[in-house]
Design a protein around this motif. Structure first.
Motif, PDB file in Angstrom:
ATOM      1  N   SER A  40       0.830  -1.206   0.000  1.00  0.00           N
ATOM      2  CA  SER A  40       0.000   0.000   0.000  1.00  0.00           C
ATOM      3  C   SER A  40       0.864   1.254   0.000  1.00  0.00           C
ATOM      4  CB  SER A  40      -0.940   0.003   1.214  1.00  0.00           C
ATOM      5  OG  SER A  40      -0.204  -0.062   2.423  1.00  0.00           O
ATOM      6  N   SER A  41       2.037   1.179   0.619  1.00  0.00           N
ATOM      7  CA  SER A  41       2.961   2.321   0.598  1.00  0.00           C
ATOM      8  C   SER A  41       3.481   2.555  -0.811  1.00  0.00           C
ATOM      9  CB  SER A  41       4.136   2.078   1.552  1.00  0.00           C
ATOM     10  OG  SER A  41       3.705   2.073   2.897  1.00  0.00           O
TER      11      SER A  41
ATOM     12  N   GLN B  21      -4.092   4.948   5.679  1.00  0.00           N
ATOM     13  CA  GLN B  21      -3.078   5.672   4.910  1.00  0.00           C
ATOM     14  C   GLN B  21      -3.489   7.131   4.667  1.00  0.00           C
ATOM     15  OE1 GLN B  21       0.078   3.913   3.306  1.00  0.00           O
ATOM     16  NE2 GLN B  21      -0.536   3.271   5.348  1.00  0.00           N
TER      17      GLN B  21
END
Length: 241
Positions: free
Chosen positions: A121-122, A222
């Motif tokens: 996801s980063s 996030q």
């Protein structure tokens, strides 16, 4: 309970036993050893050997640990997004995030090349960051391969922006070490200012939210990363004009 190393050590019969147990945990937790052996067509000796590989002295201890494992899985709860965002604003925006953002923006503004890195996801947000920066006039690249050949001109006067929730991802650390040795300045956005990635960075912008996992997946919000990336890009745009 079933680590990758333990699963890899299973022979054919033990693997068959593992597959049956993992699909019938609620039932197996209350079975007798002979019942499980008969149902899986193995000997009781195979069941006991399986238990010992899981560091259990016998089948009774294995069932106890299995019940605890199932109870822990049922306890997993996904927090509301509002709760995570309130936590971010309470912890982070009362700190020095604005000062760190301005400091990072100054470094990026003076750099000729900007490289984003991250994984999972980063990585998705690193790609978003590169696009957002480019949209506001600071052309940036997103590189996901640590061995990707970077031309010497791109390494000169460059800044690398690394994204990682834990700050301990080996992929990203390897990538950063290569770029740092090439002379790139390192800016990291992590959830932990004491992490390895934070320590090897010239500037670290931490955002402090509670890490969340659902089964094996890291589902930590996030939203703080998006906020920091967009704030940083807008600050760079302001400095350029």
């Amino acid at each position: 309970m079933f680590s990758n190393e333990i699963i890899a050590s299973f022979n054919e019969l033990e693997t068959s036993l593992y597959n049956h147990i993992s699909q019938n945990m609620d039932k197996v937790a209350y079975m007798r050893i002979r019942e499980l052996a008969d149902e899986t067509h193995v000997s009781t000796a195979t069941v006991l050997r399986f238990c010992r590989k899981l560091n259990c002295e016998g089948f009774s201890e294995f069932k106890t640990r299995l019940k605890i494992h199932m109870k822990e899985k049922k306890k997993t709860m996904v927090r509301s997004s509002q709760q995570s965002i309130v936590e971010f604003f309470d912890r982070t925006l009362k700190g020095d995030i604005e000062a760190k953002t301005r400091e990072a923006a100054s470094i990026v503004t003076n750099a000729d090349n900007v490289i984003f890195i991250g994984i999972g996801s980063s990585g998705i947000l690193a790609e978003y960051g590169a696009r957002y920066f480019s949209s506001l006039g600071k052309f940036s690249l997103y590189i996901k391969d640590p061995h990707f050949p970077i031309h010497s001109k791109l390494r000169n006067n460059s800044v690398t922006i690394a994204l990682s929730v834990s700050g301990e991802n080996n992929f990203t650390i390897t990538h950063l070490n290569i770029l740092k040795q090439e002379g790139s300045k390192i800016i990291s956005i992590t959830n932990n200012k004491l992490s390895t990635i934070a320590k090897i960075s010239d500037i670290n912008i931490p955002y402090y939210v509670t890490e969340e996992y659902f089964e094996e997946a890291n589902i930590t919000t996030q939203v703080p990363v998006v906020y920091i990336l967009e704030s940083l890009a807008r600050e760079i745009h302001k400095l350029n004009h």
